[in-house]
Design a protein around this motif. Structure first.
Motif, PDB file in Angstrom:
ATOM      1  N   TYR A   1     -22.574  11.811 -57.675  1.00 46.16           N
ATOM      2  CA  TYR A   1     -22.704  12.969 -56.810  1.00 46.16           C
ATOM      3  C   TYR A   1     -23.314  12.560 -55.463  1.00 46.16           C
ATOM      4  O   TYR A   1     -24.209  11.707 -55.406  1.00 46.16           O
ATOM      5  CB  TYR A   1     -23.586  14.030 -57.459  1.00 46.16           C
TER       6      TYR A   1
ATOM      7  N   ASN B   1     -23.611   8.741 -64.860  1.00 45.98           N
ATOM      8  CA  ASN B   1     -22.345   9.443 -65.037  1.00 45.98           C
ATOM      9  C   ASN B   1     -21.321   8.551 -65.726  1.00 45.98           C
ATOM     10  O   ASN B   1     -21.148   7.399 -65.367  1.00 45.98           O
ATOM     11  CB  ASN B   1     -21.794   9.908 -63.689  1.00 45.98           C
TER      12      ASN B   1
ATOM     13  N   GLY C   1     -17.356  11.158 -63.885  1.00 46.54           N
ATOM     14  CA  GLY C   1     -16.738   9.895 -63.514  1.00 46.54           C
ATOM     15  C   GLY C   1     -16.982   9.482 -62.070  1.00 46.54           C
ATOM     16  O   GLY C   1     -16.212   8.695 -61.519  1.00 46.54           O
ATOM     17  N   ARG C   2     -18.024  10.016 -61.458  1.00 45.93           N
ATOM     18  CA  ARG C   2     -18.341   9.638 -60.088  1.00 45.93           C
ATOM     19  C   ARG C   2     -19.825   9.892 -59.836  1.00 45.93           C
ATOM     20  O   ARG C   2     -20.508  10.501 -60.664  1.00 45.93           O
ATOM     21  CB  ARG C   2     -17.516  10.451 -59.096  1.00 45.93           C
TER      22      ARG C   2
END
Length: 257
Positions: free
Chosen positions: A149, A141, A146-147
């Motif tokens: 999951y 990502n 931007g993180r």
């Protein structure tokens, strides 16, 4: 674990499980919001010293008139399958030929990388990789989203969690020593507690067939009847010490009775 041989001489693995003074400690009847009632039988096993038992549980066991136990578990049942409190269950509760699910805590393996934990391929073993051969690589990502999951397969603690092995056949029951022989392996280390229940998938198919009128009773193949409401210690005294599944016979290396 041990090994047995079927009537064609084929060797197969079995796991020997022992019922350690299993006694009924409560019958549970809880109303549900949909106006049905949840029925369950609470079973406890493995005696323990009173000094290591909490006062709340001491009172619970005293009410059931059983000694303090180490493990307590409830099993959902039908409305007509409640067992009197204080009843001692025997291995005869299980019928050779039926299928069961075995639930236990798996062996803990500590903190492991992605290759061992999830079977990742790893990075190249030759050109272009420097001291990262067993790395999981990029998590994938960037700015969007931007993180990471939740649930992403990454390195972490492996094992030590509850595992269910489904559809294990009961091939032999020893009513004298309270032993149940199931085909295959079960989770966990030696001498760890395991929970045995009727196979959910097999029972679901049998109920579906019964609803369509395809069979009269929900019974395993080759089994004529089941102990009702339970295989107690009193019932075991009327049965042979060794009961085997119709599909299997005794090991050729076992001396005859």
């Amino acid at each position: 674990m041990a090994a047995l041989w079927n009537d064609q001489g084929v060797k197969f693995p079995v796991t020997v499980l022992q019922l350690d003074n299993c006694q009924v400690t409560a019958n549970i009847k809880t109303p549900r919001p949909d106006h049905t009632v949840y029925h369950a039988v609470q079973v406890a096993s493995t005696d323990r010293p009173p000094k290591t038992t909490t006062r709340q549980m001491l009172g619970h066991f005293a009410k059931a008139n059983v000694p303090p136990k180490r493990y307590v578990k409830e099993f959902p049942v039908t409305a007509d399958a409640h067992v009197p409190v204080g009843t001692t269950l025997n291995a005869a509760h299980f019928v050779p030929g039926q299928y069961v699910d075995v639930v236990a805590k798996s062996i803990g393996k500590g903190f492991q990388g992605g290759m061992k934990r999830w079977g990742f391929h790893g990075l190249a073993a030759s050109h272009g990789v420097s001291v990262s051969h067993r790395s999981s690589g990029s998590a994938g990502n960037s700015q969007d989203p931007g993180r990471i999951y939740p649930g992403k397969k990454m390195a972490g603690r492996m094992g030590g969690n509850q595992v269910t092995v489904q559809n294990l056949a009961v091939v032999r029951v020893d009513t004298a020593l309270n032993l149940v022989y199931v085909r295959g392996a079960v989770p966990g280390v030696d001498n760890a507690p395991v929970y045995i229940r009727d196979a959910k998938k097999v029972m679901a198919v049998a109920r579906h067939n019964e609803a369509k009128g395809l069979n009269d009773k929900i019974l395993p193949k080759g089994v004529d009847d089941l102990p009702f409401p339970a295989g107690t210690a009193e019932l075991a005294k009327t049965l042979p010490p060794i009961i085997e599944s119709p599909a299997y016979r005794r090991s050729p290396f076992t001396p005859p009775e």
